[in-house]
Design an enzyme around this catalytic site. Structure first.
Site, PDB file in Angstrom:
ATOM      1  N   HIS A   1      -0.592   1.237  12.806  1.00  0.00           N
ATOM      2  CA  HIS A   1       0.624   1.514  12.042  1.00  0.00           C
ATOM      3  C   HIS A   1       0.526   3.084  11.607  1.00  0.00           C
ATOM      4  O   HIS A   1      -0.209   3.617  11.288  1.00  0.00           O
ATOM      5  CB  HIS A   1       0.731   0.722  10.750  1.00  0.00           C
ATOM      6  CG  HIS A   1       1.132  -0.778  11.094  1.00  0.00           C
ATOM      7  ND1 HIS A   1       2.521  -0.999  11.607  1.00  0.00           N
ATOM      8  CD2 HIS A   1       0.626  -1.942  10.958  1.00  0.00           C
ATOM      9  CE1 HIS A   1       2.405  -2.128  11.790  1.00  0.00           C
ATOM     10  NE2 HIS A   1       1.439  -2.830  11.443  1.00  0.00           N
TER      11      HIS A   1
ATOM     12  N   HIS B   1       1.467  -7.118   8.099  1.00  0.00           N
ATOM     13  CA  HIS B   1       0.196  -7.080   7.537  1.00  0.00           C
ATOM     14  C   HIS B   1       0.639  -6.662   5.906  1.00  0.00           C
ATOM     15  O   HIS B   1       0.368  -7.453   5.078  1.00  0.00           O
ATOM     16  CB  HIS B   1      -1.148  -6.346   7.884  1.00  0.00           C
ATOM     17  CG  HIS B   1      -1.694  -7.259   9.045  1.00  0.00           C
ATOM     18  ND1 HIS B   1      -1.155  -7.606  10.288  1.00  0.00           N
ATOM     19  CD2 HIS B   1      -2.987  -7.802   9.229  1.00  0.00           C
ATOM     20  CE1 HIS B   1      -1.828  -8.082  10.992  1.00  0.00           C
ATOM     21  NE2 HIS B   1      -3.106  -8.271  10.165  1.00  0.00           N
TER      22      HIS B   1
END
Length: 358
Positions: A177, A118
């Site tokens: 993440h 992303h």
């Protein structure tokens, strides 16, 4: 390994801090995570830019596809863990007192975590958009225009970094993440985008070149996977971990697996090549109507509306190979629609209207 565990444990502390103190911003952070979703490149950013500037639109697809391909290779090489499963399996916490990280419907990505796809996709695409916008102002020569260019430069790059930081915080907040993974993703995306600033050949690529590029990307990635599998290294090691530690099995989506992203990107690149080298594109986007703002606005509106309808087409997931084939076809249809089908239909409609008026 000890240094990496220390990096991960510090990352967990940051995630806990964000989840505790940024609760009021949860909806905003979830929204920013969707903003950074690489799939928005094809369904939102590309339709807008291609009709305004075909050079920028074409570059956008190439940057997105090659960037995501590098992201996949890096993920396979780096073997990055994701926070939501790492805290469940690490042995560094005493007496099995592992921290509790909250999960969300968009937490359970199934691929490896480093670098963040992303963050990498968001940075490379926004880099292309900002540099494209600034390319119009850099030509201004008089003194007042130079001042305006500097102000525009500062404003656009400020927006760029605000968006990247927000996407990074959102990906860390949802525990998908670690901080170092999103930072790596941002700078990797910038490097890929900058490389394509100096690659003009993509603007004149033939359909054969698109097909050759697709074959190279697929053969290299699949060959890399097979070679490591022969060496008894499973590159899909992260999928079982995601299924085991995801709080809700319904949050596991086959669309987040490594090969799903590869197939989706190869389909988009093939669809772009097919569209740009089609007669429909030459007739509509190279004709006299292509210079009209009304033509471009109609194409943007029709493209966005059509692509939103594509979102209602759900691909069956019960058979993995069928899913990949249909995903490739659906991804190819997106740029083909934007580049060829919609402009040709709008061109035909405008030509018919002009004939009636005459």
């Amino acid at each position: 390994s000890i240094k990496m565990d220390l990096l991960h444990s510090n990352g967990v502390l940051i995630i806990q801090h964000l989840q505790r103190d940024y609760r009021a911003y949860q909806e905003f952070l979830n929204f920013m995570s969707h903003v950074g979703d690489p799939r928005n490149i094809f369904s939102i950013y590309f339709p807008l830019w291609f009709q305004l500037n075909q050079v920028v639109g074409t570059k956008m697809i190439w940057v997105a596809v090659i960037g995501d391909w590098f992201n996949l290779i890096f993920k396979w090489i780096l073997f990055g863990h994701r926070p939501y499963w790492w805290v469940q399996e690490t042995m560094i916490y005493p007496n099995q007192s592992s921290p509790c990280l909250e999960q969300f419907p968009i937490t359970c990505e199934t691929g490896p975590g480093s670098p963040s796809g992303h963050a990498m996709g968001s940075s490379c695409i926004w880099y292309v958009m900002v540099t494209a916008a600034l390319s119009y102002t850099v030509r201004w020569k008089d003194k007042s225009a130079v001042t305006l260019h500097r102000l525009t430069w500062s404003f656009l790059w400020s927006i760029f970094w605000i968006i990247q930081i927000s996407v990074c915080i959102s990906r860390v907040f949802i525990a998908t993440h670690f901080p170092h993974q999103v930072i790596l993703g941002v700078f990797a995306g910038i490097l890929v985008a900058e490389a394509f600033e100096h690659t003009p050949a993509i603007q004149t690529a033939s359909l054969r070149m698109y097909i050759k590029t697709n074959l190279f990307l697929f053969i290299f990635a699949f060959g890399f996977y097979l070679v490591l599998k022969l060496l008894d290294i499973d590159l899909l090691w992260s999928v079982p971990k995601a299924k085991k530690w995801c709080a809700n099995p319904d949050w596991i989506n086959i669309d987040t697996t490594p090969f799903a992203g590869l197939v989706r990107n190869l389909g988009a690149l093939f669809g772009l090549g097919l569209g740009i080298n089609s007669e429909m594109f030459i007739t509509s986007c190279k004709g006299k109507n292509s210079c009209k703002m009304s033509f471009r606005i109609l194409c943007i509106a029709a493209s966005l509306a059509t692509l939103q309808l594509y979102n209602f087409v759900k691909i069956p997931t019960h058979t993995e190979y069928l899913f990949y084939i249909l995903s490739f076809c659906k991804s190819a249809a997106t740029p083909l629609t934007v580049v060829a089908l919609v402009p040709y239909c709008v061109h035909s409609l405008m030509r018919t209207t002009e004939k009636k008026l005459n």
